[in-house]
Write a protein that holds these residues in place. Structure first.
Motif, mmCIF file in Angstrom:
data_model
loop_
_atom_site.group_PDB
_atom_site.id
_atom_site.type_symbol
_atom_site.label_atom_id
_atom_site.label_comp_id
_atom_site.label_asym_id
_atom_site.label_seq_id
_atom_site.Cartn_x
_atom_site.Cartn_y
_atom_site.Cartn_z
ATOM 1 N N TRP A 1 0.828 -1.192 0.000
ATOM 2 C CA TRP A 1 0.000 0.000 0.000
ATOM 3 C C TRP A 1 0.870 1.253 0.000
ATOM 4 C CZ3 TRP A 1 -0.822 3.843 3.787
ATOM 5 C CH2 TRP A 1 -1.908 4.680 3.530
ATOM 6 N N ILE A 2 1.919 1.256 0.837
ATOM 7 C CA ILE A 2 2.849 2.399 0.885
ATOM 8 C C ILE A 2 3.546 2.560 -0.466
ATOM 9 C CG2 ILE A 2 5.009 3.215 1.919
ATOM 10 C CD1 ILE A 2 4.052 1.960 4.565
ATOM 11 N N GLN A 3 3.947 1.446 -1.062
ATOM 12 C CA GLN A 3 4.629 1.503 -2.352
ATOM 13 C C GLN A 3 3.725 2.111 -3.426
ATOM 14 O OE1 GLN A 3 5.749 -2.327 -3.838
ATOM 15 N NE2 GLN A 3 6.955 -1.504 -5.518
ATOM 16 N N LYS A 4 2.448 1.720 -3.446
ATOM 17 C CA LYS A 4 1.517 2.286 -4.434
ATOM 18 C C LYS A 4 1.350 3.784 -4.225
ATOM 19 C CE LYS A 4 -1.229 -1.833 -5.341
ATOM 20 N NZ LYS A 4 -2.537 -2.495 -5.187
ATOM 21 N N LYS A 5 1.226 4.199 -2.959
ATOM 22 C CA LYS A 5 1.088 5.628 -2.673
ATOM 23 C C LYS A 5 2.312 6.403 -3.152
ATOM 24 C CE LYS A 5 -2.838 5.907 -0.415
ATOM 25 N NZ LYS A 5 -3.961 6.678 -0.900
ATOM 26 N N LEU A 6 3.502 5.871 -2.870
ATOM 27 C CA LEU A 6 4.725 6.558 -3.280
ATOM 28 C C LEU A 6 4.856 6.584 -4.797
ATOM 29 C CD1 LEU A 6 7.294 5.305 -0.629
ATOM 30 C CD2 LEU A 6 6.330 7.586 -0.861
ATOM 31 N N GLU A 7 4.486 5.474 -5.470
ATOM 32 C CA GLU A 7 4.572 5.455 -6.925
ATOM 33 C C GLU A 7 3.647 6.505 -7.537
ATOM 34 O OE1 GLU A 7 3.761 1.438 -8.066
ATOM 35 O OE2 GLU A 7 5.826 0.784 -7.720
ATOM 36 N N LYS A 8 2.421 6.633 -6.990
ATOM 37 C CA LYS A 8 1.511 7.657 -7.496
ATOM 38 C C LYS A 8 2.089 9.047 -7.285
ATOM 39 C CE LYS A 8 -2.854 5.186 -6.924
ATOM 40 N NZ LYS A 8 -4.125 5.128 -6.179
ATOM 41 N N LYS A 9 2.678 9.270 -6.107
ATOM 42 C CA LYS A 9 3.264 10.581 -5.806
ATOM 43 C C LYS A 9 4.427 10.874 -6.745
ATOM 44 C CE LYS A 9 5.746 13.044 -2.198
ATOM 45 N NZ LYS A 9 6.510 12.883 -0.980
ATOM 46 N N TRP A 10 5.310 9.897 -6.947
ATOM 47 C CA TRP A 10 6.460 10.111 -7.817
ATOM 48 C C TRP A 10 6.031 10.298 -9.268
ATOM 49 C CZ3 TRP A 10 9.309 5.508 -5.199
ATOM 50 C CH2 TRP A 10 9.854 5.939 -3.989
ATOM 51 N N LEU A 11 5.011 9.546 -9.689
ATOM 52 C CA LEU A 11 4.511 9.685 -11.056
ATOM 53 C C LEU A 11 3.919 11.069 -11.260
ATOM 54 C CD1 LEU A 11 4.079 8.204 -13.727
ATOM 55 C CD2 LEU A 11 1.837 7.508 -12.891
ATOM 56 N N ARG A 12 3.156 11.554 -10.273
ATOM 57 C CA ARG A 12 2.576 12.891 -10.359
ATOM 58 C C ARG A 12 3.671 13.943 -10.428
ATOM 59 N NH1 ARG A 12 0.259 13.600 -5.465
ATOM 60 N NH2 ARG A 12 -1.077 11.818 -5.886
ATOM 61 N N GLU A 13 4.706 13.823 -9.585
ATOM 62 C CA GLU A 13 5.811 14.785 -9.606
ATOM 63 C C GLU A 13 6.555 14.731 -10.933
ATOM 64 O OE1 GLU A 13 8.239 13.883 -6.240
ATOM 65 O OE2 GLU A 13 6.821 14.743 -4.804
ATOM 66 N N PHE A 14 6.730 13.533 -11.468
ATOM 67 C CA PHE A 14 7.422 13.379 -12.752
ATOM 68 C C PHE A 14 6.614 14.032 -13.869
ATOM 69 C CE2 PHE A 14 8.200 10.906 -16.654
ATOM 70 C CZ PHE A 14 9.553 11.154 -16.806
ATOM 71 N N GLU A 15 5.287 13.806 -13.860
ATOM 72 C CA GLU A 15 4.441 14.414 -14.893
ATOM 73 C C GLU A 15 4.447 15.930 -14.785
ATOM 74 O OE1 GLU A 15 0.703 12.510 -14.280
ATOM 75 O OE2 GLU A 15 1.231 10.765 -15.519
ATOM 76 N N GLU A 16 4.405 16.446 -13.558
ATOM 77 C CA GLU A 16 4.462 17.899 -13.377
ATOM 78 C C GLU A 16 5.784 18.447 -13.894
ATOM 79 O OE1 GLU A 16 3.808 18.530 -9.236
ATOM 80 O OE2 GLU A 16 1.637 18.152 -9.367
ATOM 81 N N GLU A 17 6.870 17.739 -13.636
ATOM 82 C CA GLU A 17 8.182 18.169 -14.112
ATOM 83 C C GLU A 17 8.233 18.144 -15.638
ATOM 84 O OE1 GLU A 17 12.548 16.269 -13.844
ATOM 85 O OE2 GLU A 17 11.542 16.509 -11.908
ATOM 86 N N GLN A 18 7.663 17.108 -16.246
ATOM 87 C CA GLN A 18 7.627 17.018 -17.707
ATOM 88 C C GLN A 18 6.780 18.147 -18.299
ATOM 89 O OE1 GLN A 18 9.298 14.940 -19.797
ATOM 90 N NE2 GLN A 18 10.395 14.232 -17.987
ATOM 91 N N ASN A 19 5.650 18.440 -17.675
ATOM 92 C CA ASN A 19 4.798 19.525 -18.156
ATOM 93 C C ASN A 19 5.501 20.862 -18.033
ATOM 94 O OD1 ASN A 19 2.730 17.788 -18.812
ATOM 95 N ND2 ASN A 19 1.668 18.042 -16.854
ATOM 96 N N ALA A 20 6.259 21.072 -16.966
ATOM 97 C CA ALA A 20 6.988 22.311 -16.785
ATOM 98 C C ALA A 20 8.075 22.452 -17.848
ATOM 99 C CB ALA A 20 7.599 22.370 -15.394
ATOM 100 N N ARG A 21 8.715 21.355 -18.215
ATOM 101 C CA ARG A 21 9.753 21.407 -19.257
ATOM 102 C C ARG A 21 9.147 21.674 -20.625
ATOM 103 N NH1 ARG A 21 13.747 16.280 -17.961
ATOM 104 N NH2 ARG A 21 14.601 17.104 -16.021
ATOM 105 N N ASN A 22 7.961 21.140 -20.878
ATOM 106 C CA ASN A 22 7.340 21.302 -22.189
ATOM 107 C C ASN A 22 6.769 22.692 -22.405
ATOM 108 O OD1 ASN A 22 7.952 18.694 -22.862
ATOM 109 N ND2 ASN A 22 5.971 17.865 -22.239
ATOM 110 N N GLN A 23 6.497 23.408 -21.328
ATOM 111 C CA GLN A 23 5.902 24.750 -21.488
ATOM 112 C C GLN A 23 6.916 25.805 -21.775
ATOM 113 O OE1 GLN A 23 3.673 25.384 -17.958
ATOM 114 N NE2 GLN A 23 1.988 24.049 -18.592
#
Length: 60
Positions: free
Chosen positions: A38-60
């Motif tokens: 359960w902790i691993q899934k929560k962390l993966e979602k958090k890291w995926l969200r941070e990664f997507e935000e970082e990718q969106n910031a680079r693309n803008q």
């Protein structure tokens, strides 16, 4: 004859106790691993969200 019966009764109790300990260890391990998953899934979602935000910031 009664000594043999008492000895076998003691071994039955020892075997039952060993089975109880084994089952309880397996049960606690299942609970612990479920919590870790359960902790691993929560962390993966958090890291995926941070990664997507970082990718969106680079693309803008």
């Amino acid at each position: 004859m009664s000594d043999l019966f008492e000895l076998s009764l003691q071994w039955d109790v020892i075997f039952l106790f060993a089975i109880f300990i084994e089952v309880s260890i397996i049960g606690w391990w299942n609970i612990f691993s479920s919590i870790l998953k359960w902790i691993q899934k929560k962390l993966e979602k958090k890291w995926l969200r941070e990664f997507e935000e970082e990718q969106n910031a680079r693309n803008q």
